[in-house]
Design a protein around this motif. Sequence first.
Motif, PDB file in Angstrom:
ATOM      1  N   LEU A 288      45.070  39.162  40.505  1.00 34.26           N
ATOM      2  CA  LEU A 288      45.355  40.125  39.447  1.00 34.26           C
ATOM      3  C   LEU A 288      45.053  41.569  39.857  1.00 34.26           C
ATOM      4  O   LEU A 288      45.536  42.504  39.214  1.00 34.26           O
ATOM      5  CB  LEU A 288      44.546  39.779  38.188  1.00 34.26           C
ATOM      6  CG  LEU A 288      45.006  38.544  37.433  1.00 34.26           C
ATOM      7  CD1 LEU A 288      43.950  38.097  36.428  1.00 34.26           C
ATOM      8  CD2 LEU A 288      46.331  38.803  36.737  1.00 34.26           C
TER       9      LEU A 288
ATOM     10  N   PHE B 290      51.118  39.683  43.500  1.00 32.56           N
ATOM     11  CA  PHE B 290      51.964  39.376  42.351  1.00 32.56           C
ATOM     12  C   PHE B 290      53.443  39.371  42.741  1.00 32.56           C
ATOM     13  O   PHE B 290      54.202  38.492  42.343  1.00 32.56           O
ATOM     14  CB  PHE B 290      51.710  40.393  41.237  1.00 32.56           C
ATOM     15  CG  PHE B 290      52.504  40.152  39.994  1.00 32.56           C
ATOM     16  CD1 PHE B 290      52.194  39.110  39.139  1.00 32.56           C
ATOM     17  CD2 PHE B 290      53.564  40.985  39.673  1.00 32.56           C
ATOM     18  CE1 PHE B 290      52.935  38.889  37.986  1.00 32.56           C
ATOM     19  CE2 PHE B 290      54.307  40.772  38.526  1.00 32.56           C
ATOM     20  CZ  PHE B 290      53.986  39.725  37.678  1.00 32.56           C
TER      21      PHE B 290
ATOM     22  N   GLY C 280      46.735  33.644  37.543  1.00 33.13           N
ATOM     23  CA  GLY C 280      46.318  34.983  37.933  1.00 33.13           C
ATOM     24  C   GLY C 280      44.806  34.949  38.085  1.00 33.13           C
ATOM     25  O   GLY C 280      44.082  34.754  37.105  1.00 33.13           O
TER      26      GLY C 280
ATOM     27  N   ARG D 119      41.811  45.429  37.853  1.00 33.55           N
ATOM     28  CA  ARG D 119      43.045  44.745  37.452  1.00 33.55           C
ATOM     29  C   ARG D 119      44.255  45.666  37.568  1.00 33.55           C
ATOM     30  O   ARG D 119      44.249  46.789  37.092  1.00 33.55           O
ATOM     31  CB  ARG D 119      42.893  44.244  36.024  1.00 33.55           C
ATOM     32  CG  ARG D 119      44.040  43.395  35.579  1.00 33.55           C
ATOM     33  CD  ARG D 119      43.829  42.894  34.163  1.00 33.55           C
ATOM     34  NE  ARG D 119      44.889  41.959  33.846  1.00 33.55           N
ATOM     35  CZ  ARG D 119      44.690  40.782  33.310  1.00 33.55           C
ATOM     36  NH1 ARG D 119      43.480  40.378  33.013  1.00 33.55           N
ATOM     37  NH2 ARG D 119      45.714  39.991  33.056  1.00 33.55           N
TER      38      ARG D 119
ATOM     39  N   GLU E 250      48.290  40.887  31.574  1.00 34.00           N
ATOM     40  CA  GLU E 250      48.551  39.504  31.171  1.00 34.00           C
ATOM     41  C   GLU E 250      49.989  39.362  30.682  1.00 34.00           C
ATOM     42  O   GLU E 250      50.669  38.380  30.990  1.00 34.00           O
ATOM     43  CB  GLU E 250      47.575  39.075  30.079  1.00 34.00           C
ATOM     44  CG  GLU E 250      47.748  37.632  29.674  1.00 34.00           C
ATOM     45  CD  GLU E 250      46.704  37.140  28.694  1.00 34.00           C
ATOM     46  OE1 GLU E 250      46.777  35.947  28.328  1.00 34.00           O
ATOM     47  OE2 GLU E 250      45.822  37.930  28.292  1.00 34.00           O
TER      48      GLU E 250
ATOM     49  N   ALA F  48      52.388  39.146  33.665  1.00 35.05           N
ATOM     50  CA  ALA F  48      52.257  37.851  34.344  1.00 35.05           C
ATOM     51  C   ALA F  48      52.887  36.737  33.516  1.00 35.05           C
ATOM     52  O   ALA F  48      53.579  35.863  34.058  1.00 35.05           O
ATOM     53  CB  ALA F  48      50.788  37.558  34.622  1.00 35.05           C
TER      54      ALA F  48
ATOM     55  N   TYR G 168      50.936  29.302  32.477  1.00 33.51           N
ATOM     56  CA  TYR G 168      50.186  30.409  33.070  1.00 33.51           C
ATOM     57  C   TYR G 168      48.738  30.404  32.584  1.00 33.51           C
ATOM     58  O   TYR G 168      48.483  30.221  31.395  1.00 33.51           O
ATOM     59  CB  TYR G 168      50.834  31.753  32.718  1.00 33.51           C
ATOM     60  CG  TYR G 168      50.043  32.926  33.225  1.00 33.51           C
ATOM     61  CD1 TYR G 168      49.950  33.173  34.586  1.00 33.51           C
ATOM     62  CD2 TYR G 168      49.359  33.762  32.355  1.00 33.51           C
ATOM     63  CE1 TYR G 168      49.209  34.238  35.064  1.00 33.51           C
ATOM     64  CE2 TYR G 168      48.623  34.830  32.826  1.00 33.51           C
ATOM     65  CZ  TYR G 168      48.548  35.066  34.176  1.00 33.51           C
ATOM     66  OH  TYR G 168      47.806  36.106  34.664  1.00 33.51           O
TER      67      TYR G 168
ATOM     68  N   GLU H 101      44.913  32.611  33.283  1.00 29.20           N
ATOM     69  CA  GLU H 101      44.142  33.647  33.965  1.00 29.20           C
ATOM     70  C   GLU H 101      42.798  33.014  34.298  1.00 29.20           C
ATOM     71  O   GLU H 101      42.115  32.496  33.415  1.00 29.20           O
ATOM     72  CB  GLU H 101      44.001  34.885  33.084  1.00 29.20           C
ATOM     73  CG  GLU H 101      45.359  35.520  32.860  1.00 29.20           C
ATOM     74  CD  GLU H 101      45.299  36.995  32.540  1.00 29.20           C
ATOM     75  OE1 GLU H 101      44.290  37.461  31.993  1.00 29.20           O
ATOM     76  OE2 GLU H 101      46.298  37.677  32.851  1.00 29.20           O
TER      77      GLU H 101
END
Length: 124
Positions: A9, A15, A40, A49, A53, A56, A67, A69
């Motif tokens: 992240l 990414f 992530g 960061r 969010e 992503a 997904y 985190e």
Amino acid sequence: MGFILLFDLSNEQSFLNIRNWLTQLSTHAYCENPDIILCGNKVDLEDSRMITEERAREVAEKHGLPYFETSAATGHNVAKAIECLLDMVMLRAERSVDKSIFNRSKNRQGYEVDEASSEGGCGC
């Protein structure tokens, strides 16, 4: 039997590599549509960061991936992500077993044969 696709992240290039990694997985995986979750990582490093969010999640939705985190440092969501992947893999395995049961019958000699097979021989 499943894959955790992990990006950082706090790293834009990490990414951006998601699409390339997905291509590699679909090219080299055991099946056409492998079970993959997107994570992530380093959610604990909020000050560093670079990937939101929302951004992503948009990529995950675009590719049809769950997904999460996560943080390897704190363990945040790690177990939840792995449990999700295991559920996906087990569901695929169950569907595979169900299909093989329905596609099998016995020939005149009593041996199981795969009806989907063009060979029509013994099931061994």
